[in-house]
Design a protein around this motif. Structure first.
Motif, PDB file in Angstrom:
ATOM      1  N   ALA A  54      52.228  37.448  39.179  1.00 15.57           N
ATOM      2  CA  ALA A  54      51.590  36.549  38.148  1.00 15.57           C
ATOM      3  C   ALA A  54      51.216  37.392  37.068  1.00 15.57           C
ATOM      4  CB  ALA A  54      50.333  35.835  38.901  1.00 15.57           C
ATOM      5  N   LYS A  55      51.319  38.640  37.151  1.00 19.79           N
ATOM      6  CA  LYS A  55      50.802  39.535  35.914  1.00 19.79           C
ATOM      7  C   LYS A  55      51.623  39.496  34.829  1.00 19.79           C
ATOM      8  CE  LYS A  55      52.496  44.154  36.818  1.00 19.79           C
ATOM      9  NZ  LYS A  55      52.110  45.655  37.158  1.00 19.79           N
ATOM     10  N   VAL A  56      53.011  39.156  35.075  1.00 20.22           N
ATOM     11  CA  VAL A  56      53.802  39.088  33.809  1.00 20.22           C
ATOM     12  C   VAL A  56      53.646  37.841  32.810  1.00 20.22           C
ATOM     13  CG1 VAL A  56      55.772  40.205  35.316  1.00 20.22           C
ATOM     14  CG2 VAL A  56      55.780  37.564  35.141  1.00 20.22           C
ATOM     15  N   GLU A  57      52.813  36.877  33.298  1.00 18.36           N
ATOM     16  CA  GLU A  57      52.409  35.834  32.253  1.00 18.36           C
ATOM     17  C   GLU A  57      51.694  36.436  31.369  1.00 18.36           C
ATOM     18  OE1 GLU A  57      53.468  32.602  32.594  1.00 18.36           O
ATOM     19  OE2 GLU A  57      54.499  33.139  34.408  1.00 18.36           O
ATOM     20  N   SER A  58      51.731  35.874  30.066  1.00 20.31           N
ATOM     21  CA  SER A  58      51.102  36.359  28.832  1.00 20.31           C
ATOM     22  C   SER A  58      49.703  35.743  28.698  1.00 20.31           C
ATOM     23  CB  SER A  58      51.820  36.125  27.723  1.00 20.31           C
ATOM     24  OG  SER A  58      52.085  34.500  27.521  1.00 20.31           O
ATOM     25  N   SER A  59      49.174  34.643  29.350  1.00 14.32           N
ATOM     26  CA  SER A  59      47.800  34.276  29.240  1.00 14.32           C
ATOM     27  C   SER A  59      47.273  34.136  30.321  1.00 14.32           C
ATOM     28  CB  SER A  59      48.070  32.743  28.652  1.00 14.32           C
ATOM     29  OG  SER A  59      48.520  31.972  29.521  1.00 14.32           O
ATOM     30  N   VAL A  60      45.700  34.135  30.215  1.00 14.07           N
ATOM     31  CA  VAL A  60      44.946  34.135  31.709  1.00 14.07           C
ATOM     32  C   VAL A  60      45.199  32.727  32.157  1.00 14.07           C
ATOM     33  CG1 VAL A  60      42.391  34.030  32.329  1.00 14.07           C
ATOM     34  CG2 VAL A  60      43.150  35.514  30.506  1.00 14.07           C
ATOM     35  N   ALA A  61      45.256  31.884  31.604  1.00 14.25           N
ATOM     36  CA  ALA A  61      45.526  30.443  32.343  1.00 14.25           C
ATOM     37  C   ALA A  61      47.245  30.514  33.107  1.00 14.25           C
ATOM     38  CB  ALA A  61      45.688  29.330  31.168  1.00 14.25           C
ATOM     39  N   GLY A  62      48.066  31.137  32.306  1.00 14.13           N
ATOM     40  CA  GLY A  62      49.381  31.293  32.754  1.00 14.13           C
ATOM     41  C   GLY A  62      49.401  32.268  34.112  1.00 14.13           C
ATOM     42  N   LYS A  92      49.069  46.009  28.649  1.00 10.72           N
ATOM     43  CA  LYS A  92      49.284  45.677  30.083  1.00 10.72           C
ATOM     44  C   LYS A  92      48.334  44.816  30.420  1.00 10.72           C
ATOM     45  CE  LYS A  92      51.277  48.923  32.761  1.00 10.72           C
ATOM     46  NZ  LYS A  92      51.024  50.272  33.909  1.00 10.72           N
ATOM     47  N   VAL A  93      48.635  43.662  31.189  1.00  5.94           N
ATOM     48  CA  VAL A  93      47.589  42.805  31.983  1.00  5.94           C
ATOM     49  C   VAL A  93      47.389  43.475  33.454  1.00  5.94           C
ATOM     50  CG1 VAL A  93      47.493  40.236  32.921  1.00  5.94           C
ATOM     51  CG2 VAL A  93      48.635  40.822  30.679  1.00  5.94           C
ATOM     52  N   VAL A  94      46.043  43.236  33.535  1.00  3.80           N
ATOM     53  CA  VAL A  94      45.704  43.874  34.814  1.00  3.80           C
ATOM     54  C   VAL A  94      45.043  42.713  35.790  1.00  3.80           C
ATOM     55  CG1 VAL A  94      44.235  45.338  36.039  1.00  3.80           C
ATOM     56  CG2 VAL A  94      45.374  46.240  33.928  1.00  3.80           C
ATOM     57  N   VAL A  95      45.364  42.383  37.011  1.00  2.00           N
ATOM     58  CA  VAL A  95      45.027  41.224  37.470  1.00  2.00           C
ATOM     59  C   VAL A  95      44.175  42.007  38.816  1.00  2.00           C
ATOM     60  CG1 VAL A  95      45.414  39.025  38.784  1.00  2.00           C
ATOM     61  CG2 VAL A  95      46.721  39.814  36.689  1.00  2.00           C
ATOM     62  N   SER A  96      43.037  41.479  38.933  1.00  6.38           N
ATOM     63  CA  SER A  96      42.124  41.896  40.461  1.00  6.38           C
ATOM     64  C   SER A  96      41.576  40.666  40.974  1.00  6.38           C
ATOM     65  CB  SER A  96      41.310  43.056  40.175  1.00  6.38           C
ATOM     66  OG  SER A  96      40.598  42.516  39.161  1.00  6.38           O
ATOM     67  N   PHE A  97      41.110  41.136  42.173  1.00  5.38           N
ATOM     68  CA  PHE A  97      40.269  39.983  43.156  1.00  5.38           C
ATOM     69  C   PHE A  97      39.454  40.972  43.903  1.00  5.38           C
ATOM     70  CE2 PHE A  97      44.479  40.038  45.361  1.00  5.38           C
ATOM     71  CZ  PHE A  97      44.098  40.388  46.676  1.00  5.38           C
ATOM     72  N   ALA A 117      41.941  43.981  45.582  1.00  2.00           N
ATOM     73  CA  ALA A 117      43.276  44.441  45.016  1.00  2.00           C
ATOM     74  C   ALA A 117      43.297  44.066  43.591  1.00  2.00           C
ATOM     75  CB  ALA A 117      44.513  43.918  45.652  1.00  2.00           C
ATOM     76  N   GLN A 118      44.091  45.326  43.039  1.00  2.00           N
ATOM     77  CA  GLN A 118      44.330  45.201  41.555  1.00  2.00           C
ATOM     78  C   GLN A 118      45.581  45.676  41.424  1.00  2.00           C
ATOM     79  OE1 GLN A 118      41.351  47.566  39.548  1.00  2.00           O
ATOM     80  NE2 GLN A 118      42.880  48.110  37.821  1.00  2.00           N
ATOM     81  N   THR A 119      46.257  45.092  40.213  1.00  2.00           N
ATOM     82  CA  THR A 119      47.615  45.520  39.771  1.00  2.00           C
ATOM     83  C   THR A 119      47.649  46.822  39.014  1.00  2.00           C
ATOM     84  OG1 THR A 119      47.372  44.200  37.617  1.00  2.00           O
ATOM     85  CG2 THR A 119      48.235  42.986  39.567  1.00  2.00           C
ATOM     86  N   LYS A 120      48.912  47.325  39.042  1.00  2.00           N
ATOM     87  CA  LYS A 120      48.802  48.630  38.598  1.00  2.00           C
ATOM     88  C   LYS A 120      49.166  48.570  37.034  1.00  2.00           C
ATOM     89  CE  LYS A 120      50.182  50.621  42.625  1.00  2.00           C
ATOM     90  NZ  LYS A 120      51.178  51.261  43.397  1.00  2.00           N
TER      91      LYS A 120
END
Length: 120
Positions: A54-62, A92-97, A117-120
């Motif tokens: 999912a981190k390849v998307e450009s927006s938060v909603a995406g 870079k977009v970083v996604v975590s939960f 977890a968190q993306t790199k």
């Protein structure tokens, strides 16, 4: 003759009945907890893979929508796209939960897994 009988008893080895019951109870507990823990870790690994995709998307909603699509496919029910924290570090977009799952043991006792977890 009596000495011979005493000597043969002292050489006997093995598990007593109570020892066998104790080992059996421990084995059942380990398998029961392990059987409930394996799906939690499988879901956690699926969620980690979903945030990487999912981190390849450009927006938060995406990002959240892409995660929700992956969650529907991989049967991720503990976390939703709205629970994700999406930030940007440089370009870079970083996604975590972060979330917790509980397994009831006995009475008021629970085994709690705190997963993050968190993306790199």
């Amino acid at each position: 003759m009596a000495m011979n009988r005493i000597a043969s008893r002292s050489r006997q080895r093995g598990l007593s009945f109570f020892g066998l019951v104790f080992v059996g109870v421990i084995a059942v507990a380990v398998f029961a907890i392990g059987g409930q823990s394996v799906p939690i870790f499988l879901e956690y690994n699926a969620a980690k893979k979903a945030i990487e995709k999912a981190k390849v998307e450009s927006s938060v909603a995406g990002v959240r929508a892409a995660f929700d699509r992956a969650a529907a496919i991989d049967d991720i029910s503990s976390i939703k796209g709205s629970d994700l924290e999406v930030t940007k570090r440089g370009d870079k977009v970083v996604v975590s939960f972060k979330y917790a799952r509980e397994i009831p043991l006995a009475g008021p006792a629970y085994l709690v897994y705190r997963l993050e977890a968190q993306t790199k």
